[in-house]
Enzyme design. Structure first.
Site, mmCIF file in Angstrom:
data_model
loop_
_atom_site.group_PDB
_atom_site.id
_atom_site.type_symbol
_atom_site.label_atom_id
_atom_site.label_comp_id
_atom_site.label_asym_id
_atom_site.label_seq_id
_atom_site.Cartn_x
_atom_site.Cartn_y
_atom_site.Cartn_z
ATOM 1 N N CYS A 275 3.492 -13.117 16.820
ATOM 2 C CA CYS A 275 3.779 -11.743 15.738
ATOM 3 C C CYS A 275 4.395 -10.842 16.418
ATOM 4 C CB CYS A 275 2.264 -11.340 15.634
ATOM 5 S SG CYS A 275 0.925 -12.738 15.026
HETATM 6 N N1 SAJ Z 1 0.301 -7.083 25.318
HETATM 7 C C1 SAJ Z 1 0.489 -6.091 26.427
HETATM 8 N N2 SAJ Z 1 -0.094 -5.089 26.522
HETATM 9 C C2 SAJ Z 1 -1.126 -4.716 25.554
HETATM 10 C C3 SAJ Z 1 -1.224 -5.458 24.597
HETATM 11 C C4 SAJ Z 1 -0.679 -6.692 24.555
HETATM 12 O O1 SAJ Z 1 1.406 -6.494 27.294
HETATM 13 O O2 SAJ Z 1 -1.610 -3.561 26.014
HETATM 14 C C5 SAJ Z 1 0.957 -8.321 25.219
HETATM 15 C C6 SAJ Z 1 -0.013 -9.679 25.292
HETATM 16 O O3 SAJ Z 1 -0.205 -9.910 26.488
HETATM 17 C C7 SAJ Z 1 0.735 -10.463 24.581
HETATM 18 C C8 SAJ Z 1 1.584 -9.780 23.301
HETATM 19 O O4 SAJ Z 1 1.391 -8.446 24.091
HETATM 20 O O5 SAJ Z 1 1.614 -11.399 25.436
HETATM 21 C C9 SAJ Z 1 0.890 -9.724 21.983
HETATM 22 O O6 SAJ Z 1 -0.486 -9.335 22.247
HETATM 23 P P1 SAJ Z 1 -1.604 -8.875 20.964
HETATM 24 O O7 SAJ Z 1 -2.599 -8.490 21.751
HETATM 25 O O8 SAJ Z 1 -0.724 -7.990 20.377
HETATM 26 O O9 SAJ Z 1 -1.988 -10.155 20.209
HETATM 27 P P2 SAJ Z 1 -1.429 -10.979 19.096
HETATM 28 O O10 SAJ Z 1 0.056 -11.336 19.568
HETATM 29 O O11 SAJ Z 1 -2.170 -11.982 19.023
HETATM 30 O O12 SAJ Z 1 -1.233 -10.083 17.854
HETATM 31 C C10 SAJ Z 1 -2.463 -10.133 16.969
HETATM 32 C C11 SAJ Z 1 -2.046 -9.253 15.600
HETATM 33 N N3 SAJ Z 1 -2.620 -9.747 14.559
HETATM 34 C C12 SAJ Z 1 -1.908 -9.911 13.459
HETATM 35 O O13 SAJ Z 1 -0.605 -9.831 13.407
HETATM 36 C C13 SAJ Z 1 -2.542 -10.292 12.301
HETATM 37 C C14 SAJ Z 1 -1.925 -8.014 16.141
HETATM 38 O O14 SAJ Z 1 -1.668 -7.329 14.992
HETATM 39 C C15 SAJ Z 1 -3.322 -7.648 16.627
HETATM 40 O O15 SAJ Z 1 -3.458 -6.090 16.883
HETATM 41 C C16 SAJ Z 1 -3.709 -8.150 17.824
HETATM 42 O O16 SAJ Z 1 -3.610 -9.688 17.607
HETATM 43 C C17 SAJ Z 1 -4.869 -8.096 18.482
HETATM 44 O O17 SAJ Z 1 -5.309 -6.604 18.330
HETATM 45 O O18 SAJ Z 1 -5.557 -8.794 19.060
#
Ligand code: SAJ
Length: 440
Positions: A275
């Site tokens: 995403c």
């Molecule tokens: N990450 C960081 N620092 C952060 C947060 C994330 O480096 O502060 C990295 C994570 O390690 C990962 C990537 O970014 O590699 C994405 O992480 P994510 O927490 O955004 O998780 P995702 O990719 O599973 O995003 C999903 C998304 N859901 C949908 O699109 C429906 C996102 O909108 C959600 O906010 C997120 O999950 C969530 O909050 O868990």
């Protein structure tokens, strides 16, 4: 009564037949929510392995328990097929197919196009179609609408009703589910939006109507672009703090004590998942059509994409400071999933960290309790996880923590390792001032 009123009546009394096109981590939970609400639901997916697994009463989706699938199947509320011609009997169809990027970095619309092409063969008067796949603003009107109306001669907003409603599924999350996460809904016309809201409102706790499909498409892109850019910001802050000799983790924790006007993000080895690294590029790609350069997205993407290289450079420096050589050293990468506590390695920065360490001549192994093996597609190498993490920790010259899974015993790792580079601050306070540890 007109077509819209007849269809709304069928949706409200749950006699409308529901089809979910694409039964993956978005479609299956959505199908379950409609079935639990009392609709008769048919999942349609060309992957016969999925259909066969479902027909054995087994769930292949992490967030949907097998007992739910078995019960709904037994009650006849939820079925699955690989045959698209079942669409001819449907009154309402959600399209939940992937929208990845091509190698060129451009949107790969092939899944939406093929699903809509199939649907166009069976579209009929009195049908509502909702596209859920994250995509660039304008997809529903510019691509789906003509495909569904030009040949059929059906009119959107009178004969058929076409909407966009962004998926908000976060696999593994239990607090917010498909049922209780507010659902944005925007139609090609107001009447389209009304029908989409009436349908989803009968199964999902909160529906948020917006004025158009484009507004709904753009809302989703804002949600994930917001995350990607803020992650890029803290990754750049980590690089600034390293030069300033300031602990970026302490700085972020201090800023996060502000009870308003701030949202905590943490730096890391890069951006993984299907995403966050991808969705914003659908927006920047579309904006090129208007000769508009989406600078925030491009800058954040550049910073995030560079993080694996930055991590390896920091490991190299830290080893040099200790009179060690990376080349030929035993390096253990701890955690390769794209985020903690899940079994998904798609777009994981760990793959790039490992590839770069290999290029430096390091003798690299990895451990991840959720990921038995990895495959770097571009460089075409495969690796298996080491079986005994603590044995490997003891034998390694450096442990690089890339994904901070909760299951790890970080105290034991700290005691046993000779040197640790911690890209996630996984060790936290137990590593304070410990000369064996360098943090991002
Ligand atoms: N990450 C960081 N620092 C952060 C947060 C994330 O480096 O502060 C990295 C994570 O390690 C990962 C990537 O970014 O590699 C994405 O992480 P994510 O927490 O955004 O998780 P995702 O990719 O599973 O995003 C999903 C998304 N859901 C949908 O699109 C429906 C996102 O909108 C959600 O906010 C997120 O999950 C969530 O909050 O868990």
């Amino acid at each position: 009564m007109n077509t819209k009123e007849i269809l709304i009546r069928k949706l409200q009394d749950k006699t409308a037949r529901i089809g979910i096109l694409g039964m993956g981590y978005v479609g299956m939970p959505l199908a379950v929510v409609f079935a639990e609400a009392g609709f008769n639901v048919l999942g349609i997916d060309p992957d016969r392995r999925k259909v066969d697994t479902f027909n054995k009463g087994i769930s292949y989706i992490q967030d949907v328990p097998t007992e739910t699938v078995a019960r709904l199947k037994k009650e006849g509320k939820l079925n699955m097929t690989a045959d698209f011609d079942a669409l001819k009997d449907m009154d309402a169809v959600s399209i939940c197919v992937p929208t990845p990027l091509r190698q060129t970095g451009d949107p790969d619309m092939s899944f939406i196009v093929s699903a809509t092409e199939q649907l166009a063969k069976y579209v009929h008067k009195g049908m509502v179609i909702v596209l859920e796949s994250t995509t660039y603003p304008g997809t529903t009107r510019e691509l789906a609408l003509p495909m569904l109306t030009e040949k059929s001669g059906l009119k959107a907003g009178e004969d058929i009703f076409i909407c966009f409603s962004p998926e908000r599924v976060d696999p593994g999350r239990e607090d917010f589910t498909t049922y209780n996460t507010p659902k944005v809904m925007g139609g090609i016309t107001k009447d389209c939006g009304d029908v989409g809201a009436a349908w989803y409102g009968g199964a999902i706790k909160t529906v948020v109507p917006v004025s158009s499909a484009e507004a709904a498409e753009m809302a989703k892109l804002l949600e994930n672009t917001f995350r990607m850019i803020n992650i890029g910001l803290v990754n750049e802050l980590a690089m600034m703090c390293e030069r300033l000799g300031v602990d970026v983790w302490e700085v972020i924790d201090a800023a996060a004590t502000k009870p308003f006007g701030f949202m905590k993000f943490t730096p890391g080895p890069g951006l993984g998942g299907h995403c966050i690294p991808i969705d914003p590029l659908y927006l920047s790609w579309k904006m090129k059509e208007f000769n508009y350069n989406a600078r925030f997205i491009e800058l954040a993407s550049e910073i995030n994409t560079n993080m694996p290289r930055y991590v390896v450079a920091r490991v190299l420096d830290a080893m040099n400071d200790r009179g060690k050589v990376l080349k030929g050293s035993k390096v253990l990468v701890l955690g390769v999933a794209y985020k903690p506590d899940i079994d998904d390695v798609r777009e994981s920065p760990a793959l790039d960290v490992i590839a770069l360490l290999k290029k430096k001549g390091a003798n690299v192994s990895y451990h991840d309790p959720y990921i038995p093996q990895i495959h770097h597609e571009d460089e075409d190498w495969k690796m298996q996880t080491v079986p005994d993490v603590m044995k490997s920790v003891k034998e390694s010259d450096v442990v690089v923590i890339v994904t901070n899974h909760k299951v790890y015993d970080y105290k034991a790792i700290l005691d046993s390792a000779s040197f640790i580079f911690d890209s996630r601050n996984a060790l936290g306070k137990i590593a304070r001032e410990n000369p064996k540890v360098v943090k991002l």
